[in-house]
Design a protein around this motif. Sequence first.
Motif, PDB file in Angstrom:
ATOM      1  N   PRO A 539      92.223  18.453 -55.211  1.00  0.00           N
ATOM      2  CA  PRO A 539      90.932  19.082 -55.508  1.00  0.00           C
ATOM      3  C   PRO A 539      90.444  19.882 -54.315  1.00  0.00           C
ATOM      4  CG  PRO A 539      90.682  16.712 -55.147  1.00  0.00           C
ATOM      5  CD  PRO A 539      92.154  16.987 -55.208  1.00  0.00           C
ATOM      6  N   ALA A 540      89.998  21.085 -54.595  1.00  0.00           N
ATOM      7  CA  ALA A 540      89.521  21.940 -53.512  1.00  0.00           C
ATOM      8  C   ALA A 540      88.269  21.345 -52.886  1.00  0.00           C
ATOM      9  CB  ALA A 540      89.213  23.328 -54.062  1.00  0.00           C
ATOM     10  N   VAL A 541      88.224  21.339 -51.579  1.00  0.00           N
ATOM     11  CA  VAL A 541      87.050  20.861 -50.870  1.00  0.00           C
ATOM     12  C   VAL A 541      86.082  22.027 -50.752  1.00  0.00           C
ATOM     13  CG1 VAL A 541      86.172  19.849 -48.754  1.00  0.00           C
ATOM     14  CG2 VAL A 541      88.430  19.191 -49.601  1.00  0.00           C
ATOM     15  N   LYS A 542      85.017  21.970 -51.523  1.00  0.00           N
ATOM     16  CA  LYS A 542      84.068  23.073 -51.535  1.00  0.00           C
ATOM     17  C   LYS A 542      82.775  22.654 -50.843  1.00  0.00           C
ATOM     18  CE  LYS A 542      85.812  24.950 -55.880  1.00  0.00           C
ATOM     19  NZ  LYS A 542      85.474  25.338 -57.256  1.00  0.00           N
ATOM     20  N   PRO A 543      82.281  23.464 -49.923  1.00  0.00           N
ATOM     21  CA  PRO A 543      81.009  23.127 -49.292  1.00  0.00           C
ATOM     22  C   PRO A 543      79.900  23.125 -50.318  1.00  0.00           C
ATOM     23  CG  PRO A 543      81.650  25.374 -48.777  1.00  0.00           C
ATOM     24  CD  PRO A 543      82.813  24.741 -49.483  1.00  0.00           C
ATOM     25  N   VAL A 544      78.971  22.184 -50.178  1.00  0.00           N
ATOM     26  CA  VAL A 544      77.849  22.124 -51.105  1.00  0.00           C
ATOM     27  C   VAL A 544      77.027  23.401 -51.004  1.00  0.00           C
ATOM     28  CG1 VAL A 544      75.721  20.904 -51.673  1.00  0.00           C
ATOM     29  CG2 VAL A 544      77.782  19.618 -51.050  1.00  0.00           C
ATOM     30  N   CYS A 545      76.824  23.859 -49.781  1.00  0.00           N
ATOM     31  CA  CYS A 545      76.034  25.072 -49.559  1.00  0.00           C
ATOM     32  C   CYS A 545      76.956  26.236 -49.262  1.00  0.00           C
ATOM     33  CB  CYS A 545      75.065  24.845 -48.398  1.00  0.00           C
ATOM     34  SG  CYS A 545      74.106  26.305 -47.986  1.00  0.00           S
ATOM     35  N   THR A 546      76.878  27.286 -50.064  1.00  0.00           N
ATOM     36  CA  THR A 546      77.709  28.471 -49.831  1.00  0.00           C
ATOM     37  C   THR A 546      76.869  29.722 -49.621  1.00  0.00           C
ATOM     38  OG1 THR A 546      77.862  28.865 -52.207  1.00  0.00           O
ATOM     39  CG2 THR A 546      79.605  27.543 -51.201  1.00  0.00           C
ATOM     40  N   LYS A 547      75.551  29.578 -49.624  1.00  0.00           N
ATOM     41  CA  LYS A 547      74.683  30.728 -49.430  1.00  0.00           C
ATOM     42  C   LYS A 547      73.737  30.481 -48.259  1.00  0.00           C
ATOM     43  CE  LYS A 547      74.899  32.291 -54.221  1.00  0.00           C
ATOM     44  NZ  LYS A 547      74.152  32.702 -55.423  1.00  0.00           N
ATOM     45  N   GLU A 548      73.023  31.525 -47.901  1.00  0.00           N
ATOM     46  CA  GLU A 548      72.089  31.455 -46.779  1.00  0.00           C
ATOM     47  C   GLU A 548      71.008  30.413 -47.056  1.00  0.00           C
ATOM     48  OE1 GLU A 548      68.951  34.451 -44.493  1.00  0.00           O
ATOM     49  OE2 GLU A 548      70.349  35.210 -46.006  1.00  0.00           O
ATOM     50  N   LEU A 549      70.662  29.639 -46.029  1.00  0.00           N
ATOM     51  CA  LEU A 549      69.630  28.627 -46.177  1.00  0.00           C
ATOM     52  C   LEU A 549      68.271  29.278 -46.429  1.00  0.00           C
ATOM     53  CD1 LEU A 549      70.613  26.176 -43.289  1.00  0.00           C
ATOM     54  CD2 LEU A 549      71.067  25.918 -45.719  1.00  0.00           C
ATOM     55  N   ILE A 550      67.451  28.625 -47.260  1.00  0.00           N
ATOM     56  CA  ILE A 550      66.108  29.122 -47.543  1.00  0.00           C
ATOM     57  C   ILE A 550      65.083  28.094 -47.072  1.00  0.00           C
ATOM     58  CG2 ILE A 550      66.896  30.479 -49.516  1.00  0.00           C
ATOM     59  CD1 ILE A 550      65.731  28.304 -51.346  1.00  0.00           C
ATOM     60  N   GLU A 551      63.865  28.550 -46.912  1.00  0.00           N
ATOM     61  CA  GLU A 551      62.773  27.651 -46.536  1.00  0.00           C
ATOM     62  C   GLU A 551      62.250  26.938 -47.778  1.00  0.00           C
ATOM     63  OE1 GLU A 551      61.886  27.088 -43.501  1.00  0.00           O
ATOM     64  OE2 GLU A 551      63.087  28.666 -42.546  1.00  0.00           O
ATOM     65  N   PHE A 552      61.561  25.806 -47.544  1.00  0.00           N
ATOM     66  CA  PHE A 552      60.990  25.062 -48.661  1.00  0.00           C
ATOM     67  C   PHE A 552      59.980  25.913 -49.417  1.00  0.00           C
ATOM     68  CE2 PHE A 552      58.011  22.020 -50.604  1.00  0.00           C
ATOM     69  CZ  PHE A 552      58.909  21.287 -51.363  1.00  0.00           C
ATOM     70  N   ASP A 553      59.255  26.745 -48.670  1.00  0.00           N
ATOM     71  CA  ASP A 553      58.270  27.625 -49.314  1.00  0.00           C
ATOM     72  C   ASP A 553      58.938  28.580 -50.301  1.00  0.00           C
ATOM     73  OD1 ASP A 553      56.300  26.412 -47.880  1.00  0.00           O
ATOM     74  OD2 ASP A 553      56.096  28.009 -46.385  1.00  0.00           O
ATOM     75  N   ASP A 554      60.180  29.017 -49.963  1.00  0.00           N
ATOM     76  CA  ASP A 554      60.912  29.889 -50.878  1.00  0.00           C
ATOM     77  C   ASP A 554      61.224  29.161 -52.179  1.00  0.00           C
ATOM     78  OD1 ASP A 554      61.026  32.024 -49.048  1.00  0.00           O
ATOM     79  OD2 ASP A 554      62.743  31.127 -48.055  1.00  0.00           O
ATOM     80  N   PHE A 555      61.644  27.897 -52.048  1.00  0.00           N
ATOM     81  CA  PHE A 555      61.995  27.119 -53.233  1.00  0.00           C
ATOM     82  C   PHE A 555      60.771  26.888 -54.122  1.00  0.00           C
ATOM     83  CE2 PHE A 555      62.376  22.979 -55.362  1.00  0.00           C
ATOM     84  CZ  PHE A 555      63.457  23.250 -56.182  1.00  0.00           C
ATOM     85  N   GLU A 556      59.614  26.665 -53.478  1.00  0.00           N
ATOM     86  CA  GLU A 556      58.399  26.386 -54.238  1.00  0.00           C
ATOM     87  C   GLU A 556      57.980  27.563 -55.123  1.00  0.00           C
ATOM     88  OE1 GLU A 556      55.370  24.922 -51.479  1.00  0.00           O
ATOM     89  OE2 GLU A 556      55.505  23.037 -52.602  1.00  0.00           O
ATOM     90  N   LYS A 557      58.466  28.759 -54.784  1.00  0.00           N
ATOM     91  CA  LYS A 557      58.122  29.939 -55.581  1.00  0.00           C
ATOM     92  C   LYS A 557      58.827  29.947 -56.938  1.00  0.00           C
ATOM     93  CE  LYS A 557      57.522  32.851 -51.468  1.00  0.00           C
ATOM     94  NZ  LYS A 557      58.065  34.023 -50.730  1.00  0.00           N
ATOM     95  N   ILE A 558      59.918  29.178 -57.067  1.00  0.00           N
ATOM     96  CA  ILE A 558      60.698  29.187 -58.306  1.00  0.00           C
ATOM     97  C   ILE A 558      60.039  28.287 -59.345  1.00  0.00           C
ATOM     98  CG2 ILE A 558      62.957  28.733 -59.337  1.00  0.00           C
ATOM     99  CD1 ILE A 558      64.155  29.107 -56.549  1.00  0.00           C
ATOM    100  N   ASP A 559      59.793  28.811 -60.505  1.00  0.00           N
ATOM    101  CA  ASP A 559      59.171  28.057 -61.598  1.00  0.00           C
ATOM    102  C   ASP A 559      60.248  27.725 -62.632  1.00  0.00           C
ATOM    103  OD1 ASP A 559      57.482  26.867 -63.354  1.00  0.00           O
ATOM    104  OD2 ASP A 559      56.260  28.647 -63.776  1.00  0.00           O
ATOM    105  N   LEU A 560      60.662  26.461 -62.667  1.00  0.00           N
ATOM    106  CA  LEU A 560      61.690  25.998 -63.599  1.00  0.00           C
ATOM    107  C   LEU A 560      61.032  25.243 -64.743  1.00  0.00           C
ATOM    108  CD1 LEU A 560      64.322  24.613 -61.046  1.00  0.00           C
ATOM    109  CD2 LEU A 560      64.414  26.789 -62.264  1.00  0.00           C
ATOM    110  N   LYS A 561      61.365  25.602 -65.971  1.00  0.00           N
ATOM    111  CA  LYS A 561      60.798  24.941 -67.145  1.00  0.00           C
ATOM    112  C   LYS A 561      61.915  24.593 -68.131  1.00  0.00           C
ATOM    113  CE  LYS A 561      56.137  25.253 -66.699  1.00  0.00           C
ATOM    114  NZ  LYS A 561      55.846  26.294 -65.790  1.00  0.00           N
ATOM    115  N   THR A 562      61.662  23.564 -68.924  1.00  0.00           N
ATOM    116  CA  THR A 562      62.604  23.167 -69.964  1.00  0.00           C
ATOM    117  C   THR A 562      62.268  23.891 -71.267  1.00  0.00           C
ATOM    118  OG1 THR A 562      61.207  21.294 -70.576  1.00  0.00           O
ATOM    119  CG2 THR A 562      62.952  20.891 -68.954  1.00  0.00           C
TER     120      THR A 562
END
Length: 653
Positions: A539-562
Amino acid sequence: MSEEKKTFYITTPIYYPSDNLHIGHTYCTVMADAMARFKRLQGFDVRFLTGTDEHGQKIQEKAKDKGVTPQAYVDEIVAGIKKLWATMEISYDDFIRTTEPRHMKRVQEIFMKMYQKGDIYKGAYEGWYCTPCESFWTETQVGEGHVCPDCGRPVQKANEEAYFFKLSKYEEPLRKLLKGGEFLQPESRVNEMLGFIDQGLEDLCISRSSFDWGIPVPIDEKHVMYVWLDALSNYITALGYPEVEGESSELYKKYWPADYHLVGKEIVRFHSIIWPAMLMSIEEPLPKHVLGHGWLLIDGGKMSKSKGNIVDPVVLIDRYGVDALKYFLLREYTFGQDGAFTNEVMLNRMNYDLANDLGNLVSRTVSMVEKYCAGIVPAAGVDEGPDAELKELATTCYERVEKRMDKFEFNLALEEIWTVIRRTNKYIDETAPWVLAKDESGKARLDAVMHNLIESLRIVSILIFPFMHHTSAEIMKQIGLAEHVCDGAACTIKTPTPVWEDAKVFDKMAGQKVEKGEAIFPRLDINKELEELEAMKAPAVKPVCTKELIEFDDFEKIDLKTGTIIKAEKHPKADKLLVFQVDFGGEVRQIISGVAGSFKPEECVGQHVVAVVNLKPRMLRGLESNGMLLYACSEDGKFKFVETKADNGVEVG
């Protein structure tokens, strides 16, 4: 052939060392190697070039991610590529790296020649750029989805000062070149390129100023040369063109123009449009032929490191030998067409052709000469029965092989050889040596049969040399053509270098002592091999993170709904897009996703999903998409919904 050998110059693409190579790259290089070996066997003075294209934004970014310099990064990858070619026993004469001084200073001279011709000017580029492909695209080409037309990945808006090559100036000469019918093959590629030209050639961006990993533009060192001016020039810089600082360009005078550029179909456009236009600009001869081969496909798609569906050729070589792998690649696929790769297809080909046909023929023949002739090859006898037919087929095979190889029909050239192999196996059954051996009166006939079998194998050993040189040598050894050379206590076995002319005649052997060895291609238990190959897939060992790190404030901007998909249908103007109506609990939104290859519309209705609902709306091929559904990608490259059991409209976080 005159005393002065005819020259033959063949090249592969120079590979981009963003990561280790896979069997798809091996396929192209094995074809070039087989052709180079074949031409040498025919008596040509061959020059075979391969190498690496080492500059560009993608390399610079990968090096930065790894915390090393771009040069250190490419040095490590290139060492692995050279090791692979050594394992594959690729017989290249030169390996060009675009980071070598011999290349860099000559590319700058080529730039100046084009600039002084008036074919290069300074301007500004504004458009879309695909970093993985190192390609610029227009608004029309990327479409409303703003994705690369070649790889399908997102493109970025680019706006920077740049130098341009007047590609548009050469539109008519290029059209005439392609319509000539000889320059580009196969014909399907010609039609594609003419279609591209008919859209109107735009001048080509040939420099970048937003990164610095490249060859400096000699008149403006704020710029580095853009990939294709740098990379394509390798075919002549490796030969010493242009002559600089008194260094010889004798190789260029001797071998240019190239006989064949062998390239994958995805880079045919650069080699059949941009490259000849560059040569027209510097007023140098054009290559004689550009050949665009197809892809090796797994699960219906091109091999890709990002998809994780690559096949490591070293694993197959370690298990089955380099000759078996080369034979499979050359025999199974038709040049110019895509071909599906599976382990089962490969193993069946090895069993039927190599073990059953060739391996069995060598083993039976040598065993019978040992048993019936005391291991000594008998002299020629009087022709009877099928003898004349066998001799005619064997001694004329070289003509058919030459015709096939002239068209790069490797699979059909090998089929011509296997026709001789299968006919020789049939000859054993027809003459029944075991019956002749029962009666002393049949000894002369038995000897003639044994001689004819050995002679057929001798011719086969010459014919297969360009494709499987180890097997060729092993056959020669077993039929008695090897020489034991001793120096004191140390002895080595030397087999003669095959001579193409010797494949045209019968009755060259008599008196040699055969030397039975191990089976050259043991029969495989296919089910067992398939299980073990599958088990070897780590099995290929894939890093969990493959993109540039973001701040928590950036994540808070995302509105996820079901939500729940209440309607799904294909986009009327795009085969890859599905149009969903999603109920988020009081609001129904239209969301469009490029997942038609993974789902049928009717399968999606009722699916509970998670979506980004505060994404700005965008138009996709005439329809508005208002949000983004979340998916996971499975091992087979198919998308799966990120599922939820929550009620519609519940916030996720």
